[in-house]
Design a protein around this motif. Structure first.
Motif, PDB file in Angstrom:
ATOM      1  N   LEU A 182     -29.017  17.646 -12.564  1.00 17.09           N
ATOM      2  CA  LEU A 182     -27.765  18.100 -13.170  1.00 17.09           C
ATOM      3  C   LEU A 182     -26.648  18.204 -12.141  1.00 17.09           C
ATOM      4  CD1 LEU A 182     -29.038  20.874 -15.619  1.00 17.09           C
ATOM      5  CD2 LEU A 182     -28.243  18.580 -16.203  1.00 17.09           C
ATOM      6  N   LEU A 191     -34.504  14.661 -16.426  1.00 20.74           N
ATOM      7  CA  LEU A 191     -33.334  14.219 -17.185  1.00 20.74           C
ATOM      8  C   LEU A 191     -33.408  12.701 -17.333  1.00 20.74           C
ATOM      9  CD1 LEU A 191     -30.665  15.531 -18.332  1.00 20.74           C
ATOM     10  CD2 LEU A 191     -29.569  14.740 -16.227  1.00 20.74           C
ATOM     11  N   TYR A 247     -24.444  24.366 -15.746  1.00 24.77           N
ATOM     12  CA  TYR A 247     -23.741  23.157 -15.326  1.00 24.77           C
ATOM     13  C   TYR A 247     -22.877  22.570 -16.447  1.00 24.77           C
ATOM     14  CZ  TYR A 247     -26.419  23.381 -11.052  1.00 24.77           C
ATOM     15  OH  TYR A 247     -26.947  23.787  -9.844  1.00 24.77           O
ATOM     16  N   LEU A 299     -28.590  24.023 -18.254  1.00 27.00           N
ATOM     17  CA  LEU A 299     -27.580  23.235 -18.957  1.00 27.00           C
ATOM     18  C   LEU A 299     -26.318  24.055 -19.193  1.00 27.00           C
ATOM     19  CD1 LEU A 299     -29.973  21.474 -21.481  1.00 27.00           C
ATOM     20  CD2 LEU A 299     -28.640  20.330 -19.699  1.00 27.00           C
ATOM     21  N   PHE A 343     -23.347  21.249 -19.492  1.00 25.53           N
ATOM     22  CA  PHE A 343     -23.658  19.995 -20.156  1.00 25.53           C
ATOM     23  C   PHE A 343     -23.706  20.232 -21.669  1.00 25.53           C
ATOM     24  CE2 PHE A 343     -24.506  18.309 -16.107  1.00 25.53           C
ATOM     25  CZ  PHE A 343     -24.834  16.950 -16.209  1.00 25.53           C
ATOM     26  N   LYS A 385     -21.632  14.254 -16.620  1.00 23.77           N
ATOM     27  CA  LYS A 385     -21.891  15.007 -17.845  1.00 23.77           C
ATOM     28  C   LYS A 385     -22.033  14.062 -19.042  1.00 23.77           C
ATOM     29  CE  LYS A 385     -20.000  19.579 -16.855  1.00 23.77           C
ATOM     30  NZ  LYS A 385     -19.875  19.394 -15.393  1.00 23.77           N
TER      31      LYS A 385
END
Length: 269
Positions: free
Chosen positions: A71, A13, A108, A105, A110, A76
């Motif tokens: 994550l 990330l 979590y 993703l 996002f 976010k």
């Protein structure tokens, strides 16, 4: 032939400098699509110096293990899949790193934006339709398959990309089309027809970008032009100047076309 290597990454990330995007996830280094105009070839400078863009792909086999850790702790923000590779290049069929990233993703929560030239994205409709905040963009630079063939040799046919947009829309996934880069005197051919077909596919927003020369992409562009459209070489050179009368005129033309059709248009230049 594409040389594939399995490698380990330190992070999956990454903070992004793209306007409106907070993070990017690039499961692969390199891209099989090997598009002549691709700016991401600068990624080859350190680990693949001297190798042609499109001739290698490094697969970050531990990317999902790193991503889940990141994550869990990062705030976010919008995640782009992907900024310097295509998340659905052919190797994704085998490694499924993009699919795994989407699952994480989604877990979590996002917000996610996908951008690809491949209809392989349809494989992951089961995840995409359940994501609370997700959009999918398909890059389309032309309706002319002959132009596509020489500039984007491995990417999905244009008709497949349009069909992917239609099916994503029908599944309730937010979509957009990325018209970029607009290739001078080539992309504008049948542009009105392209916008109509995007509307038919349920697209209501397009992003438009000019062709930018950076990271050594002019030699492959010049080669394609010399072999296929030699008469356009001097016109390309003139159009790519800054400021560019060509691209300013194209901006006006596209704005009017989109206004007539009720399409939202955002320019990246």
């Amino acid at each position: 032939m594409v040389v594939t290597r399995e490698v380990l990454c330190k992070s999956a990330l990454s903070r992004s400098r793209i306007y409106g995007v907070y993070y990017s996830v690039n499961p692969y280094l390199g891209c099989q699509h090997g598009c002549a105009y691709c700016y991401a070839r600068f990624m080859a400078r350190k680990s693949h110096r001297g190798e042609d863009w499109g001739s290698f792909v490094d697969v970050k086999v531990n990317a999902l293990q790193r991503l889940v850790l990141e994550l869990r702790k990062e705030p976010k923000g919008l995640v782009l899949l992907s900024s310097v590779t295509d998340p659905y290049q052919p190797l994704e069929r085998k490694y499924e790193l993009t699919r795994g990233a989407l699952q994480l993703l989604a877990k979590y929560d996002f917000p996610t934006s996908l951008l690809t030239k491949s209809d392989l994205v349809l494989r992951d409709l089961d995840i995409l339709r359940k994501m609370r905040n997700c959009e999918v963009g398909l890059t389309i630079t032309t309706l002319d398959e002959d132009v596509k063939r020489v500039f984007e040799p491995v990417a999905s046919p244009i008709k497949n990309r349009l069909e992917a947009l239609r099916r994503l829309h029908e599944a309730g996934v937010e979509t957009y089309a990325f018209l970029g880069p607009m290739l001078p005197y080539l992309s504008e051919s049948r542009l009105d027809e392209l916008l109509d077909r995007l509307l038919e596919a349920g697209v209501n927003r397009v992003m438009v970008d000019r062709l930018n020369l950076k990271a050594g992409n002019w030699p492959p562009i010049r080669k394609v032009l010399s072999q296929n459209f030699p008469y356009l070489l001097p016109k390309f050179t003139e159009a790519l100047s800054k400021p560019s009368e060509y691209y300013e005129g194209l901006r006006t033309e596209i704005s009017e076309m989109c206004l007539e059709r009720g399409l939202r248009v955002d320019f990246c230049y």
